[in-house]
Scaffold this motif. Sequence first.
Motif, PDB file in Angstrom:
ATOM      1  N   SER A   1       0.809  -1.203   0.000  1.00  0.00           N
ATOM      2  CA  SER A   1       0.000   0.000   0.000  1.00  0.00           C
ATOM      3  C   SER A   1       0.849   1.264   0.000  1.00  0.00           C
ATOM      4  O   SER A   1       1.857   1.345   0.703  1.00  0.00           O
ATOM      5  CB  SER A   1      -0.889  -0.023   1.247  1.00  0.00           C
ATOM      6  OG  SER A   1      -1.573   1.171   1.403  1.00  0.00           O
ATOM      7  N   THR A   2       0.415   2.252  -0.775  1.00  0.00           N
ATOM      8  CA  THR A   2       0.987   3.596  -0.747  1.00  0.00           C
ATOM      9  C   THR A   2      -0.139   4.530  -0.357  1.00  0.00           C
ATOM     10  O   THR A   2      -1.163   4.593  -1.034  1.00  0.00           O
ATOM     11  CB  THR A   2       1.544   3.994  -2.133  1.00  0.00           C
ATOM     12  OG1 THR A   2       2.520   3.041  -2.546  1.00  0.00           O
ATOM     13  CG2 THR A   2       2.156   5.377  -2.093  1.00  0.00           C
ATOM     14  N   VAL A   3       0.054   5.259   0.755  1.00  0.00           N
ATOM     15  CA  VAL A   3      -0.976   6.177   1.253  1.00  0.00           C
ATOM     16  C   VAL A   3      -0.398   7.591   1.239  1.00  0.00           C
ATOM     17  O   VAL A   3       0.703   7.820   1.735  1.00  0.00           O
ATOM     18  CB  VAL A   3      -1.415   5.800   2.686  1.00  0.00           C
ATOM     19  CG1 VAL A   3      -2.465   6.769   3.192  1.00  0.00           C
ATOM     20  CG2 VAL A   3      -1.931   4.373   2.738  1.00  0.00           C
ATOM     21  N   TRP A   4      -1.150   8.521   0.686  1.00  0.00           N
ATOM     22  CA  TRP A   4      -0.750   9.913   0.691  1.00  0.00           C
ATOM     23  C   TRP A   4      -0.924  10.471   2.102  1.00  0.00           C
ATOM     24  O   TRP A   4      -1.933  10.208   2.757  1.00  0.00           O
ATOM     25  CB  TRP A   4      -1.609  10.714  -0.279  1.00  0.00           C
ATOM     26  CG  TRP A   4      -1.105  10.754  -1.677  1.00  0.00           C
ATOM     27  CD1 TRP A   4      -0.676  11.866  -2.350  1.00  0.00           C
ATOM     28  CD2 TRP A   4      -0.977   9.669  -2.612  1.00  0.00           C
ATOM     29  NE1 TRP A   4      -0.296  11.532  -3.629  1.00  0.00           N
ATOM     30  CE2 TRP A   4      -0.474  10.183  -3.814  1.00  0.00           C
ATOM     31  CE3 TRP A   4      -1.243   8.311  -2.545  1.00  0.00           C
ATOM     32  CZ2 TRP A   4      -0.231   9.397  -4.930  1.00  0.00           C
ATOM     33  CZ3 TRP A   4      -1.003   7.513  -3.658  1.00  0.00           C
ATOM     34  CH2 TRP A   4      -0.501   8.061  -4.818  1.00  0.00           C
ATOM     35  N   GLU A   5       0.041  11.248   2.581  1.00  0.00           N
ATOM     36  CA  GLU A   5      -0.047  11.830   3.917  1.00  0.00           C
ATOM     37  C   GLU A   5      -1.093  12.932   3.991  1.00  0.00           C
ATOM     38  O   GLU A   5      -1.795  13.054   4.983  1.00  0.00           O
ATOM     39  CB  GLU A   5       1.314  12.384   4.339  1.00  0.00           C
ATOM     40  CG  GLU A   5       2.316  11.300   4.656  1.00  0.00           C
ATOM     41  CD  GLU A   5       3.618  11.871   5.178  1.00  0.00           C
ATOM     42  OE1 GLU A   5       3.624  13.018   5.684  1.00  0.00           O
ATOM     43  OE2 GLU A   5       4.630  11.170   5.085  1.00  0.00           O
ATOM     44  N   ASP A   6      -1.167  13.735   2.942  1.00  0.00           N
ATOM     45  CA  ASP A   6      -2.122  14.843   2.925  1.00  0.00           C
ATOM     46  C   ASP A   6      -3.505  14.343   2.546  1.00  0.00           C
ATOM     47  O   ASP A   6      -3.653  13.448   1.708  1.00  0.00           O
ATOM     48  CB  ASP A   6      -1.684  15.918   1.921  1.00  0.00           C
ATOM     49  CG  ASP A   6      -0.369  16.575   2.329  1.00  0.00           C
ATOM     50  OD1 ASP A   6      -0.099  16.664   3.541  1.00  0.00           O
ATOM     51  OD2 ASP A   6       0.378  16.999   1.424  1.00  0.00           O
ATOM     52  N   LYS A   7      -4.510  14.946   3.151  1.00  0.00           N
ATOM     53  CA  LYS A   7      -5.901  14.628   2.829  1.00  0.00           C
ATOM     54  C   LYS A   7      -6.360  15.552   1.694  1.00  0.00           C
ATOM     55  O   LYS A   7      -5.799  16.633   1.490  1.00  0.00           O
ATOM     56  CB  LYS A   7      -6.795  14.829   4.050  1.00  0.00           C
ATOM     57  CG  LYS A   7      -6.341  14.100   5.303  1.00  0.00           C
ATOM     58  CD  LYS A   7      -6.757  12.663   5.290  1.00  0.00           C
ATOM     59  CE  LYS A   7      -6.546  11.958   6.607  1.00  0.00           C
ATOM     60  NZ  LYS A   7      -5.200  11.802   7.053  1.00  0.00           N
ATOM     61  N   PHE A   8      -7.391  15.137   0.987  1.00  0.00           N
ATOM     62  CA  PHE A   8      -7.931  15.900  -0.130  1.00  0.00           C
ATOM     63  C   PHE A   8      -9.309  16.439   0.226  1.00  0.00           C
ATOM     64  O   PHE A   8     -10.079  15.791   0.936  1.00  0.00           O
ATOM     65  CB  PHE A   8      -8.019  15.008  -1.380  1.00  0.00           C
ATOM     66  CG  PHE A   8      -6.680  14.552  -1.854  1.00  0.00           C
ATOM     67  CD1 PHE A   8      -5.981  15.270  -2.808  1.00  0.00           C
ATOM     68  CD2 PHE A   8      -6.090  13.412  -1.330  1.00  0.00           C
ATOM     69  CE1 PHE A   8      -4.732  14.860  -3.244  1.00  0.00           C
ATOM     70  CE2 PHE A   8      -4.837  12.988  -1.755  1.00  0.00           C
ATOM     71  CZ  PHE A   8      -4.153  13.715  -2.712  1.00  0.00           C
ATOM     72  N   GLU A   9      -9.612  17.614  -0.293  1.00  0.00           N
ATOM     73  CA  GLU A   9     -10.902  18.235  -0.016  1.00  0.00           C
ATOM     74  C   GLU A   9     -12.041  17.469  -0.682  1.00  0.00           C
ATOM     75  O   GLU A   9     -13.124  17.343  -0.107  1.00  0.00           O
ATOM     76  CB  GLU A   9     -10.894  19.691  -0.483  1.00  0.00           C
ATOM     77  CG  GLU A   9     -12.082  20.474   0.007  1.00  0.00           C
ATOM     78  CD  GLU A   9     -11.936  21.953  -0.281  1.00  0.00           C
ATOM     79  OE1 GLU A   9     -12.936  22.545  -0.696  1.00  0.00           O
ATOM     80  OE2 GLU A   9     -10.841  22.501  -0.094  1.00  0.00           O
ATOM     81  N   THR A  10     -11.790  16.963  -1.896  1.00  0.00           N
ATOM     82  CA  THR A  10     -12.821  16.196  -2.599  1.00  0.00           C
ATOM     83  C   THR A  10     -12.251  14.867  -3.068  1.00  0.00           C
ATOM     84  O   THR A  10     -11.035  14.725  -3.254  1.00  0.00           O
ATOM     85  CB  THR A  10     -13.359  16.953  -3.834  1.00  0.00           C
ATOM     86  OG1 THR A  10     -12.320  17.038  -4.823  1.00  0.00           O
ATOM     87  CG2 THR A  10     -13.845  18.345  -3.468  1.00  0.00           C
ATOM     88  N   ASP A  11     -13.139  13.910  -3.290  1.00  0.00           N
ATOM     89  CA  ASP A  11     -12.684  12.617  -3.810  1.00  0.00           C
ATOM     90  C   ASP A  11     -12.192  12.750  -5.250  1.00  0.00           C
ATOM     91  O   ASP A  11     -11.296  12.030  -5.669  1.00  0.00           O
ATOM     92  CB  ASP A  11     -13.751  11.534  -3.653  1.00  0.00           C
ATOM     93  CG  ASP A  11     -15.098  11.882  -4.254  1.00  0.00           C
ATOM     94  OD1 ASP A  11     -15.333  13.052  -4.628  1.00  0.00           O
ATOM     95  OD2 ASP A  11     -15.948  10.980  -4.342  1.00  0.00           O
ATOM     96  N   GLN A  12     -12.733  13.691  -6.004  1.00  0.00           N
ATOM     97  CA  GLN A  12     -12.262  13.907  -7.377  1.00  0.00           C
ATOM     98  C   GLN A  12     -10.818  14.396  -7.387  1.00  0.00           C
ATOM     99  O   GLN A  12     -10.017  13.968  -8.216  1.00  0.00           O
ATOM    100  CB  GLN A  12     -13.162  14.909  -8.111  1.00  0.00           C
ATOM    101  CG  GLN A  12     -12.781  15.095  -9.575  1.00  0.00           C
ATOM    102  CD  GLN A  12     -12.917  13.837 -10.407  1.00  0.00           C
ATOM    103  OE1 GLN A  12     -13.990  13.252 -10.466  1.00  0.00           O
ATOM    104  NE2 GLN A  12     -11.834  13.395 -11.037  1.00  0.00           N
TER     105      GLN A  12
END
Length: 80
Positions: free
Chosen positions: A46-57
């Motif tokens: 798994s590779t997970v981005w540390e930053d969260k995104f405002e939208t799923d798009q």
Amino acid sequence: MTDQVEYIQSPLCREYTDDGHKVEIDIYRTEDSGWVLEIVDEGNNSTVWEDKFETDQEALDEALDALKQEGIQAFVGSFE
């Protein structure tokens, strides 16, 4: 007593195949968090981005851009 976290799965999740490899683009969040982007290969690496995104798009666009620029091999780990 433990609190169970309920995850909301994005309808934009999908498989991505290239160069003989397949990965899952997984986008999810909790009720009170931003969208998490995770790419999982066939060996469950798994590779997970540390930053969260405002939208799923935005998360999907980032995943597709990263896969295009870096190549799917950058997200495929060892199967041992």
